[in-house]
Design a protein around this motif. Structure first.
Motif, PDB file in Angstrom:
ATOM      1  N   SER A   1      26.773  69.946  65.812  1.00  0.00           N
ATOM      2  CA  SER A   1      27.027  69.387  67.111  1.00  0.00           C
ATOM      3  C   SER A   1      25.979  68.437  67.767  1.00  0.00           C
ATOM      4  N   VAL A   2      26.442  67.735  68.708  1.00  0.00           N
ATOM      5  CA  VAL A   2      25.371  66.908  69.621  1.00  0.00           C
ATOM      6  C   VAL A   2      25.049  67.793  70.626  1.00  0.00           C
ATOM      7  N   ARG A   3      23.680  68.034  70.874  1.00  0.00           N
ATOM      8  CA  ARG A   3      23.136  68.854  72.104  1.00  0.00           C
ATOM      9  C   ARG A   3      22.861  68.106  73.234  1.00  0.00           C
ATOM     10  N   HIS A   4      23.174  68.377  74.236  1.00  0.00           N
ATOM     11  CA  HIS A   4      22.742  67.406  75.614  1.00  0.00           C
ATOM     12  C   HIS A   4      22.131  68.540  76.566  1.00  0.00           C
ATOM     13  N   PRO A   5      20.827  68.514  76.570  1.00  0.00           N
ATOM     14  CA  PRO A   5      20.121  69.352  77.639  1.00  0.00           C
ATOM     15  C   PRO A   5      20.537  68.923  78.895  1.00  0.00           C
ATOM     16  N   SER A   6      20.705  69.889  80.061  1.00  0.00           N
ATOM     17  CA  SER A   6      20.904  69.362  81.359  1.00  0.00           C
ATOM     18  C   SER A   6      19.810  68.646  82.165  1.00  0.00           C
ATOM     19  N   VAL A   7      18.516  68.894  81.621  1.00  0.00           N
ATOM     20  CA  VAL A   7      17.560  68.321  82.601  1.00  0.00           C
ATOM     21  C   VAL A   7      17.321  66.911  82.402  1.00  0.00           C
ATOM     22  N   ASP A   8      17.768  66.380  81.094  1.00  0.00           N
ATOM     23  CA  ASP A   8      17.738  64.881  81.045  1.00  0.00           C
ATOM     24  C   ASP A   8      18.989  64.326  80.419  1.00  0.00           C
ATOM     25  N   ASN A   9      18.987  63.086  80.018  1.00  0.00           N
ATOM     26  CA  ASN A   9      20.237  62.238  79.535  1.00  0.00           C
ATOM     27  C   ASN A   9      20.015  62.091  78.003  1.00  0.00           C
ATOM     28  N   ASP A  10      19.731  63.017  77.282  1.00  0.00           N
ATOM     29  CA  ASP A  10      19.401  63.065  75.786  1.00  0.00           C
ATOM     30  C   ASP A  10      20.687  63.497  74.950  1.00  0.00           C
ATOM     31  N   SER A  11      20.740  63.069  73.859  1.00  0.00           N
ATOM     32  CA  SER A  11      21.725  63.423  72.743  1.00  0.00           C
ATOM     33  C   SER A  11      20.754  63.867  71.392  1.00  0.00           C
ATOM     34  N   LEU A  12      20.894  65.083  71.041  1.00  0.00           N
ATOM     35  CA  LEU A  12      20.193  65.782  69.936  1.00  0.00           C
ATOM     36  C   LEU A  12      20.793  66.237  69.084  1.00  0.00           C
ATOM     37  N   LYS A  13      20.469  66.137  67.712  1.00  0.00           N
ATOM     38  CA  LYS A  13      21.527  66.794  66.588  1.00  0.00           C
ATOM     39  C   LYS A  13      21.189  68.398  66.632  1.00  0.00           C
ATOM     40  N   ALA A  14      22.113  69.170  66.384  1.00  0.00           N
ATOM     41  CA  ALA A  14      22.015  70.442  66.026  1.00  0.00           C
ATOM     42  C   ALA A  14      22.821  71.021  65.072  1.00  0.00           C
ATOM     43  N   TYR A  15      22.606  72.028  64.434  1.00  0.00           N
ATOM     44  CA  TYR A  15      23.563  72.931  63.613  1.00  0.00           C
ATOM     45  C   TYR A  15      23.109  74.410  63.551  1.00  0.00           C
ATOM     46  N   MET A  16      24.121  75.135  63.467  1.00  0.00           N
ATOM     47  CA  MET A  16      24.138  76.357  62.962  1.00  0.00           C
ATOM     48  C   MET A  16      24.625  77.033  62.080  1.00  0.00           C
ATOM     49  N   ILE A  17      24.225  78.000  61.111  1.00  0.00           N
ATOM     50  CA  ILE A  17      24.929  78.287  60.032  1.00  0.00           C
ATOM     51  C   ILE A  17      25.258  79.803  60.514  1.00  0.00           C
ATOM     52  N   PHE A  18      26.521  80.002  60.295  1.00  0.00           N
ATOM     53  CA  PHE A  18      26.919  81.326  60.681  1.00  0.00           C
ATOM     54  C   PHE A  18      27.355  82.371  59.490  1.00  0.00           C
ATOM     55  N   GLN A  19      27.326  83.561  59.345  1.00  0.00           N
ATOM     56  CA  GLN A  19      27.594  84.315  58.258  1.00  0.00           C
ATOM     57  C   GLN A  19      28.315  85.536  58.719  1.00  0.00           C
ATOM     58  N   LYS A  20      29.291  85.792  58.313  1.00  0.00           N
ATOM     59  CA  LYS A  20      30.075  87.034  58.664  1.00  0.00           C
ATOM     60  C   LYS A  20      29.500  88.391  57.989  1.00  0.00           C
ATOM     61  N   GLN A  21      29.049  89.337  58.836  1.00  0.00           N
ATOM     62  CA  GLN A  21      28.622  90.595  58.261  1.00  0.00           C
ATOM     63  C   GLN A  21      29.731  91.471  57.841  1.00  0.00           C
ATOM     64  N   SER A  22      29.210  92.400  56.842  1.00  0.00           N
ATOM     65  CA  SER A  22      30.271  93.422  56.609  1.00  0.00           C
ATOM     66  C   SER A  22      30.985  94.073  57.765  1.00  0.00           C
ATOM     67  N   ASN A  23      30.742  94.225  58.940  1.00  0.00           N
ATOM     68  CA  ASN A  23      31.189  94.744  60.008  1.00  0.00           C
ATOM     69  C   ASN A  23      32.009  93.767  60.617  1.00  0.00           C
ATOM     70  N   GLY A  24      32.220  92.572  60.482  1.00  0.00           N
ATOM     71  CA  GLY A  24      33.091  91.644  60.891  1.00  0.00           C
ATOM     72  C   GLY A  24      32.291  90.461  61.807  1.00  0.00           C
TER      73      GLY A  24
END
Length: 156
Positions: free
Chosen positions: A112-135
């Protein structure tokens, strides 16, 4: 021959369905995480794996970037310290251009592109999610760009 074609098509369709379910579940978790973070909920720390790889990509004034790595425990400690000040300033992150990329069964990258509320910036972001055995889906890797030069003191 028809049976073989039917079997292959069935496997392909099932694979697509599994990835679609993974994508939706991970994306739902991402949006729940964003809500928890933006409302300063204590539950936000539970979204991270104990061994998550946390990367802050610092954008230096000259435009070059430096990756700063930390572990989950240190990151959560820093997050809790910063949370009080963020709450006073009503700091929030908004995300745009959110894309979901399946990595493997039970593992999804959300960029995604992250936009902090305190300024007018556009910053790259990513998260890798992994499903656990409990779902449950948890973050096993996160990268967010920042212009906060203070992170440079943590470069190893």
């Amino acid at each position: 021959m028809r049976k073989l074609i039917f079997t292959v098509m069935t496997i392909v369709l099932l694979t697509i369905t599994v990835h679609a379910d993974d994508n939706k579940e991970a994306l739902d978790t991402f949006y729940n995480y964003v809500n928890a973070a933006n409302t300063y909920s204590n539950s936000v720390t539970g979204y991270y794996a104990p061994t998550a790889k946390i990367i802050r990509q610092v954008i230096k004034p000259d435009g070059k970037t430096v990756d700063v790595y930390t572990d989950t425990a240190t990151y959560i400690t820093q997050m809790k310290i910063g949370q009080a000040g963020a709450k006073l300033r009503n700091y929030k992150n908004n995300y745009s251009n959110v894309t979901v990329t399946p990595i493997s069964k039970g593992k999804v990258k959300i960029s995604s592109v992250r936009h902090p509320s305190v300024d007018n910036d556009s910053l790259k972001a990513y998260m890798i999610f992994q499903k656990q055995s409990n779902g449950k889906w948890i973050i096993i890797e996160e990268m967010m760009q920042t212009r906060q030069q203070i992170f440079l003191k943590y470069v190893k």
